[in-house]
Design a protein around this motif. Sequence first.
Motif, PDB file in Angstrom:
ATOM      1  N   THR A 160      -6.920   1.065   7.013  1.00  0.00           N
ATOM      2  CA  THR A 160      -6.151   2.206   6.517  1.00  0.00           C
ATOM      3  C   THR A 160      -4.885   2.340   7.356  1.00  0.00           C
ATOM      4  O   THR A 160      -4.974   2.541   8.576  1.00  0.00           O
ATOM      5  CB  THR A 160      -6.964   3.503   6.607  1.00  0.00           C
ATOM      6  OG1 THR A 160      -8.187   3.344   5.870  1.00  0.00           O
ATOM      7  CG2 THR A 160      -6.177   4.673   6.037  1.00  0.00           C
ATOM      8  N   PRO A 161      -3.690   2.211   6.740  1.00  0.00           N
ATOM      9  CA  PRO A 161      -2.452   2.301   7.526  1.00  0.00           C
ATOM     10  C   PRO A 161      -2.174   3.740   7.959  1.00  0.00           C
ATOM     11  O   PRO A 161      -2.557   4.696   7.286  1.00  0.00           O
ATOM     12  CB  PRO A 161      -1.390   1.784   6.554  1.00  0.00           C
ATOM     13  CG  PRO A 161      -1.950   2.077   5.199  1.00  0.00           C
ATOM     14  CD  PRO A 161      -3.431   1.925   5.321  1.00  0.00           C
ATOM     15  N   THR A 162      -1.481   3.854   9.065  1.00  0.00           N
ATOM     16  CA  THR A 162      -1.092   5.175   9.577  1.00  0.00           C
ATOM     17  C   THR A 162       0.417   5.310   9.689  1.00  0.00           C
ATOM     18  O   THR A 162       0.906   6.300  10.224  1.00  0.00           O
ATOM     19  CB  THR A 162      -1.730   5.405  10.953  1.00  0.00           C
ATOM     20  OG1 THR A 162      -1.346   4.351  11.839  1.00  0.00           O
ATOM     21  CG2 THR A 162      -3.246   5.453  10.848  1.00  0.00           C
ATOM     22  N   THR A 163       1.163   4.309   9.190  1.00  0.00           N
ATOM     23  CA  THR A 163       2.615   4.343   9.236  1.00  0.00           C
ATOM     24  C   THR A 163       3.151   3.668   7.985  1.00  0.00           C
ATOM     25  O   THR A 163       2.380   3.146   7.171  1.00  0.00           O
ATOM     26  CB  THR A 163       3.133   3.626  10.496  1.00  0.00           C
ATOM     27  OG1 THR A 163       4.553   3.765  10.558  1.00  0.00           O
ATOM     28  CG2 THR A 163       2.774   2.153  10.464  1.00  0.00           C
ATOM     29  N   THR A 164       4.459   3.683   7.795  1.00  0.00           N
ATOM     30  CA  THR A 164       5.084   3.026   6.650  1.00  0.00           C
ATOM     31  C   THR A 164       5.860   1.813   7.121  1.00  0.00           C
ATOM     32  O   THR A 164       6.110   1.632   8.313  1.00  0.00           O
ATOM     33  CB  THR A 164       6.015   4.002   5.911  1.00  0.00           C
ATOM     34  OG1 THR A 164       7.013   4.473   6.826  1.00  0.00           O
ATOM     35  CG2 THR A 164       5.233   5.180   5.361  1.00  0.00           C
ATOM     36  N   GLY A 165       6.245   0.990   6.141  1.00  0.00           N
ATOM     37  CA  GLY A 165       6.960  -0.233   6.471  1.00  0.00           C
ATOM     38  C   GLY A 165       6.001  -1.388   6.661  1.00  0.00           C
ATOM     39  O   GLY A 165       4.885  -1.399   6.132  1.00  0.00           O
ATOM     40  N   TYR A 166       6.438  -2.376   7.420  1.00  0.00           N
ATOM     41  CA  TYR A 166       5.615  -3.557   7.660  1.00  0.00           C
ATOM     42  C   TYR A 166       4.616  -3.284   8.779  1.00  0.00           C
ATOM     43  O   TYR A 166       4.979  -2.766   9.835  1.00  0.00           O
ATOM     44  CB  TYR A 166       6.492  -4.753   8.021  1.00  0.00           C
ATOM     45  CG  TYR A 166       7.359  -5.213   6.868  1.00  0.00           C
ATOM     46  CD1 TYR A 166       6.804  -5.923   5.815  1.00  0.00           C
ATOM     47  CD2 TYR A 166       8.718  -4.911   6.839  1.00  0.00           C
ATOM     48  CE1 TYR A 166       7.593  -6.336   4.747  1.00  0.00           C
ATOM     49  CE2 TYR A 166       9.514  -5.317   5.775  1.00  0.00           C
ATOM     50  CZ  TYR A 166       8.944  -6.024   4.730  1.00  0.00           C
ATOM     51  OH  TYR A 166       9.707  -6.424   3.678  1.00  0.00           O
ATOM     52  N   VAL A 167       3.358  -3.631   8.517  1.00  0.00           N
ATOM     53  CA  VAL A 167       2.277  -3.420   9.481  1.00  0.00           C
ATOM     54  C   VAL A 167       1.590  -4.768   9.720  1.00  0.00           C
ATOM     55  O   VAL A 167       1.182  -5.438   8.774  1.00  0.00           O
ATOM     56  CB  VAL A 167       1.250  -2.391   8.963  1.00  0.00           C
ATOM     57  CG1 VAL A 167       0.115  -2.239   9.974  1.00  0.00           C
ATOM     58  CG2 VAL A 167       1.923  -1.057   8.699  1.00  0.00           C
ATOM     59  N   LYS A 168       1.466  -5.134  10.967  1.00  0.00           N
ATOM     60  CA  LYS A 168       0.848  -6.415  11.315  1.00  0.00           C
ATOM     61  C   LYS A 168      -0.617  -6.212  11.687  1.00  0.00           C
ATOM     62  O   LYS A 168      -0.955  -5.304  12.444  1.00  0.00           O
ATOM     63  CB  LYS A 168       1.593  -7.065  12.478  1.00  0.00           C
ATOM     64  CG  LYS A 168       1.119  -8.482  12.788  1.00  0.00           C
ATOM     65  CD  LYS A 168       1.979  -9.123  13.862  1.00  0.00           C
ATOM     66  CE  LYS A 168       1.553 -10.565  14.121  1.00  0.00           C
ATOM     67  NZ  LYS A 168       2.399 -11.210  15.154  1.00  0.00           N
ATOM     68  N   VAL A 169      -1.470  -7.089  11.139  1.00  0.00           N
ATOM     69  CA  VAL A 169      -2.906  -7.064  11.425  1.00  0.00           C
ATOM     70  C   VAL A 169      -3.292  -8.402  12.048  1.00  0.00           C
ATOM     71  O   VAL A 169      -2.906  -9.461  11.549  1.00  0.00           O
ATOM     72  CB  VAL A 169      -3.729  -6.817  10.149  1.00  0.00           C
ATOM     73  CG1 VAL A 169      -5.224  -6.892  10.455  1.00  0.00           C
ATOM     74  CG2 VAL A 169      -3.386  -5.469   9.540  1.00  0.00           C
ATOM     75  N   LEU A 210       0.822  -1.203   0.000  1.00  0.00           N
ATOM     76  CA  LEU A 210       0.000   0.000   0.000  1.00  0.00           C
ATOM     77  C   LEU A 210       0.857   1.253   0.000  1.00  0.00           C
ATOM     78  O   LEU A 210       2.030   1.237   0.394  1.00  0.00           O
ATOM     79  CB  LEU A 210      -0.905   0.021   1.240  1.00  0.00           C
ATOM     80  CG  LEU A 210      -1.836  -1.171   1.457  1.00  0.00           C
ATOM     81  CD1 LEU A 210      -2.480  -1.068   2.825  1.00  0.00           C
ATOM     82  CD2 LEU A 210      -2.886  -1.228   0.373  1.00  0.00           C
ATOM     83  N   LYS A 211       0.228   2.330  -0.436  1.00  0.00           N
ATOM     84  CA  LYS A 211       0.801   3.657  -0.259  1.00  0.00           C
ATOM     85  C   LYS A 211       0.337   4.209   1.086  1.00  0.00           C
ATOM     86  O   LYS A 211      -0.681   3.766   1.618  1.00  0.00           O
ATOM     87  CB  LYS A 211       0.320   4.587  -1.373  1.00  0.00           C
ATOM     88  CG  LYS A 211       0.723   4.186  -2.771  1.00  0.00           C
ATOM     89  CD  LYS A 211       0.111   5.159  -3.768  1.00  0.00           C
ATOM     90  CE  LYS A 211       0.441   4.756  -5.194  1.00  0.00           C
ATOM     91  NZ  LYS A 211      -0.177   5.678  -6.180  1.00  0.00           N
ATOM     92  N   PRO A 212       1.021   5.168   1.615  1.00  0.00           N
ATOM     93  CA  PRO A 212       0.548   5.785   2.859  1.00  0.00           C
ATOM     94  C   PRO A 212      -0.849   6.378   2.666  1.00  0.00           C
ATOM     95  O   PRO A 212      -1.110   7.082   1.694  1.00  0.00           O
ATOM     96  CB  PRO A 212       1.590   6.865   3.139  1.00  0.00           C
ATOM     97  CG  PRO A 212       2.825   6.398   2.441  1.00  0.00           C
ATOM     98  CD  PRO A 212       2.345   5.700   1.211  1.00  0.00           C
ATOM     99  N   GLY A 213      -1.759   6.057   3.554  1.00  0.00           N
ATOM    100  CA  GLY A 213      -3.120   6.569   3.476  1.00  0.00           C
ATOM    101  C   GLY A 213      -4.046   5.752   2.606  1.00  0.00           C
ATOM    102  O   GLY A 213      -5.265   5.949   2.632  1.00  0.00           O
ATOM    103  N   GLU A 214      -3.505   4.831   1.819  1.00  0.00           N
ATOM    104  CA  GLU A 214      -4.340   3.986   0.967  1.00  0.00           C
ATOM    105  C   GLU A 214      -4.938   2.860   1.805  1.00  0.00           C
ATOM    106  O   GLU A 214      -4.264   2.292   2.671  1.00  0.00           O
ATOM    107  CB  GLU A 214      -3.498   3.411  -0.167  1.00  0.00           C
ATOM    108  CG  GLU A 214      -4.305   2.601  -1.174  1.00  0.00           C
ATOM    109  CD  GLU A 214      -3.436   2.042  -2.285  1.00  0.00           C
ATOM    110  OE1 GLU A 214      -3.991   1.615  -3.307  1.00  0.00           O
ATOM    111  OE2 GLU A 214      -2.199   2.028  -2.114  1.00  0.00           O
ATOM    112  N   ASN A 215      -6.212   2.533   1.558  1.00  0.00           N
ATOM    113  CA  ASN A 215      -6.844   1.483   2.364  1.00  0.00           C
ATOM    114  C   ASN A 215      -6.958   0.185   1.581  1.00  0.00           C
ATOM    115  O   ASN A 215      -6.767   0.149   0.360  1.00  0.00           O
ATOM    116  CB  ASN A 215      -8.219   1.930   2.871  1.00  0.00           C
ATOM    117  CG  ASN A 215      -9.169   2.297   1.748  1.00  0.00           C
ATOM    118  OD1 ASN A 215      -9.199   1.638   0.718  1.00  0.00           O
ATOM    119  ND2 ASN A 215      -9.951   3.357   1.936  1.00  0.00           N
ATOM    120  N   THR A 216      -7.278  -0.878   2.294  1.00  0.00           N
ATOM    121  CA  THR A 216      -7.451  -2.202   1.698  1.00  0.00           C
ATOM    122  C   THR A 216      -8.534  -2.951   2.458  1.00  0.00           C
ATOM    123  O   THR A 216      -8.778  -2.686   3.643  1.00  0.00           O
ATOM    124  CB  THR A 216      -6.138  -3.003   1.720  1.00  0.00           C
ATOM    125  OG1 THR A 216      -6.343  -4.246   1.038  1.00  0.00           O
ATOM    126  CG2 THR A 216      -5.697  -3.307   3.140  1.00  0.00           C
TER     127      THR A 216
END
Length: 401
Positions: free
Chosen positions: A275-284, A229-235
């Motif tokens: 919707t991410p609020t940071t960059t890099g790897y994000v764990k859900v 994703l890009k910053p601010g882009e949702n999935t």
Amino acid sequence: MGEGVITVTVEWWGDVIRTTIPVKVLYNLTRVELSPQNVTLEVGDFIILSAAAYTDTDYNIIAQCNVSWEILWEGEAGVELEQQSCCRVKVTALHWGEGNVVARITYKGRDMVARSHILIPAPLTHLELKAQKKTLFIGETTRLFARALAADGSDITSKVVFVWNLKEGPGELNSSEDSALLTGTDEGVAVVAVSATYYSITLRNSTEISVARRPKLGGASIEVEKIVLKPGENTTLIVNVLDEEGQPFLLPFNASWSSDGGTFNSSTGRVVIFTPTTTGYVKVVVRITSEFGTSSANTTLYVKPPGEAGGEKVGKAGGEIPWALVAGAVLSLTVAIILLLYFYKERGRGRGPHALERSPRGKNPTSPPVPKEVTAYGIEQDNIQPAREGSTPPDYNTSAP
């Protein structure tokens, strides 16, 4: 009123004198009756009603009275009258309803009225059977309810006689009037039947209830619309839950979502938007809870820093590696190997720039071709004639002048 005679006998000095005196007795009418007083008939049935008139000494003087009959009915009369004698009438039920048959009795100018109440119930036409639950787990119970309706739409459940039985399948059945309780005892389909009887009419109904083994919650996985994703882009994220046998878990469950670098449009539900609020790897992470067990699943998304290319669509994800990048590298390596193999193959066939110069096996590359002819069957063969005695065979290696 009654009539009679009185005989008077007199003896005088041996003589006997008798005389008769006519006598009339006047009665006092005190009460009248029509029996039976309450009658229930089905359509087509009949009954005989009898009238009586009594004096204050309980003497029945109906034979000395005038009797007339009439029907008091709401709407069209539901009965038909046929007089049998002065004090008896035949009542025949024509259609369902309720009313009265009246006997008006007259004696010496005095009128009195006797009534008989007639009920012609609407016939039983509909029997409903409902179960609280159509599927049970072994050991669970469900209650069944029966409801009886008459032709006029009235509820006659309280007036009906019900009989319950378990026709087939696993279970224990306990009944009471218009309801029953079924307990599932083994896997299978239980068939519960009930009959309802109202006067001469009996209706029957039945229903099937499935009894299954109690399931257990198995694993879970997260389906991801975009993993890069890009910053601010949702999935969109979808959690898929399975039972212990690996089949889709179709019973209710609760899903609770969390992340170390983003927000959800809803923290619960099978489908959420992240919707991410940071960059890099994000764990859900999603946690599944149900009365049949608990489970969890997680996935890692990659949010590119500003300046990098946008996200890529993928089908599913569940690890911590950006699989789209890995897939691209594998594809490039595969193409390179295919091209290399093709190059060496073509070189071996003599089509490439460094093809080997080879001649047909067993033949001199500088020799002229041997003439051939075609036979009648279309098969080529060498056109070589047998040598005659004294002749010289042709020299095929000599060039033409």
